[in-house]
Design an enzyme around this catalytic site. Sequence first.
Site, mmCIF file in Angstrom:
data_model
loop_
_atom_site.group_PDB
_atom_site.id
_atom_site.type_symbol
_atom_site.label_atom_id
_atom_site.label_comp_id
_atom_site.label_asym_id
_atom_site.label_seq_id
_atom_site.Cartn_x
_atom_site.Cartn_y
_atom_site.Cartn_z
ATOM 1 N N ARG A 51 0.802 -1.223 0.000
ATOM 2 C CA ARG A 51 0.000 0.000 0.000
ATOM 3 C C ARG A 51 0.834 1.272 0.000
ATOM 4 O O ARG A 51 0.593 2.196 -0.785
ATOM 5 C CB ARG A 51 -0.924 0.019 1.221
ATOM 6 C CG ARG A 51 -1.942 -1.068 1.195
ATOM 7 C CD ARG A 51 -2.322 -1.517 2.619
ATOM 8 N NE ARG A 51 -2.903 -2.824 2.579
ATOM 9 C CZ ARG A 51 -2.177 -3.946 2.510
ATOM 10 N NH1 ARG A 51 -0.863 -3.905 2.501
ATOM 11 N NH2 ARG A 51 -2.774 -5.109 2.444
ATOM 12 N N THR A 52 1.793 1.337 0.915
ATOM 13 C CA THR A 52 2.501 2.600 1.116
ATOM 14 C C THR A 52 3.325 2.970 -0.120
ATOM 15 O O THR A 52 3.229 4.085 -0.630
ATOM 16 C CB THR A 52 3.403 2.493 2.355
ATOM 17 O OG1 THR A 52 2.616 1.983 3.430
ATOM 18 C CG2 THR A 52 3.965 3.839 2.749
ATOM 19 N N LYS A 80 25.359 -4.814 -1.061
ATOM 20 C CA LYS A 80 26.832 -4.905 -1.145
ATOM 21 C C LYS A 80 27.483 -4.216 0.047
ATOM 22 O O LYS A 80 28.680 -3.973 0.051
ATOM 23 C CB LYS A 80 27.304 -4.235 -2.435
ATOM 24 C CG LYS A 80 26.757 -4.911 -3.691
ATOM 25 C CD LYS A 80 27.332 -4.317 -4.971
ATOM 26 C CE LYS A 80 26.724 -2.961 -5.275
ATOM 27 N NZ LYS A 80 27.177 -2.415 -6.562
ATOM 28 N N ARG A 101 11.249 3.460 3.612
ATOM 29 C CA ARG A 101 10.841 2.492 4.649
ATOM 30 C C ARG A 101 12.061 1.660 5.013
ATOM 31 O O ARG A 101 12.822 1.242 4.140
ATOM 32 C CB ARG A 101 9.724 1.583 4.141
ATOM 33 C CG ARG A 101 9.455 0.430 5.113
ATOM 34 C CD ARG A 101 8.229 -0.347 4.770
ATOM 35 N NE ARG A 101 7.031 0.453 5.003
ATOM 36 C CZ ARG A 101 5.801 -0.043 4.909
ATOM 37 N NH1 ARG A 101 5.612 -1.316 4.560
ATOM 38 N NH2 ARG A 101 4.759 0.718 5.125
ATOM 39 N N HIS A 129 4.847 5.560 11.698
ATOM 40 C CA HIS A 129 4.408 5.484 10.295
ATOM 41 C C HIS A 129 3.520 6.704 10.052
ATOM 42 O O HIS A 129 2.301 6.600 9.926
ATOM 43 C CB HIS A 129 3.635 4.183 10.077
ATOM 44 C CG HIS A 129 3.419 3.803 8.643
ATOM 45 N ND1 HIS A 129 3.471 4.706 7.602
ATOM 46 C CD2 HIS A 129 3.126 2.598 8.073
ATOM 47 C CE1 HIS A 129 3.223 4.084 6.467
ATOM 48 N NE2 HIS A 129 3.014 2.799 6.724
#
Length: 286
Positions: A51-52, A80, A101, A129
Site C-alpha cells: 500500500r505505502t 553490497k 521504509r 508510520h
Amino acid sequence: MRSLLDIVDLSVAEIDELIATANDIIANPDKYAEKCKRKKLATLFFEPSTRTRLSFEAAMLELGGSVLGFSAANNSSAAKGESVADTVKTVGCYADIIAMRHPKEGAPMIASMRCDVPIINAGDGGHNHPTQTLADLLTIQREKGHFDNLVVGMCGDLKFGRTVHSLIHALTRYKNVKFVLISPDELKVPEYIIDELNKEGIPYVETTSLEDAMPELDILYMTRVQQERFFNEEDYLRLKDSYILNAAKLVTAKKDLCILHPLPRVNEISVAVDNDPRACYFKQVS
Ligand code: CP
C-alpha cells in the site's frame, strides 16, 4: 521543504491544511494534475510494502511527477554493504524528495541528517508510520467529520504496531479523545507511550477483551500481529490469531462504528486459493 519523520513534526494547523488539500484533490483532481511536473520522487523501500510504496508512486504520477527507486534492500547497493547514509546521499543527487521504509527504527532520521533532500518516513521498524496516520486521519475526518469526542479502540499488536503509535500521537492533540487499548499482555502499547498519556492526562484503558470494549467504540483500529518483529517463531504462533474480527464480535458495536486498517483473513482466503499461484500474494499481506 522539510522532512516528515514523525507525525508530531506537523502542527495541528498543518494537519488540518493537509486534510483540506487531500479533500480538494479528491474533489478536483485535474486542478493538481501538473503540480509536481518535472519533480522526481524516490521510493527507497528496504522492507516489503504494497500500500505505502504504491500509494506514494500513484500520488506522484497523479500530480504529474516521476518516480524512481527500489522495493527491496537486495535490489540496491545495500546488498553490497552500502550504508543508509551513502544510499540517500547518492539518491539525493537524482531525486527531489525521498520516501523511505526501513526495518530499523530511526533509520529515516539518520537519512535526513545525511541528505540534502527531504525524507518522508514511510515506516521505520516498530516505531512510527506518519503517512499512514495522515491517511487514517483523512478517513476519520471523512467518516466522522471531526477528531474530538471520540472513543478510539486500538486492537492487536500495539507493541510493534508503528501505525498505532503514530495515530495515538496524532489523536492526543484533539479534545476529549479516549483510547481503549486492546491487546494480549505481551503486545501492549510501549511504556513510553503510556507515560506520555499519563503525563498529558489523556484517558485510556488497557484490556485483553475486544468483545468487552466493542459497545463504547466510535473507531476500531485493527492491526495484525507482525511476524517480522518477533525474535522467536513460538511466540508469534501463539499470538498471531489473538484478534480476528468477525460478524459475531460486531453484534454489540455502535451502528456508525468506523473500522480502520483491517487486513484480509488469510486462512479463509488461502483455503479458497490453495491451488492458485496468486496464493503467495494473500500470504504476504496476512
Ligand atoms: N499500511 C501499510 O503500511 O501497508 P504496506 O505494508 O502494504 O505498505
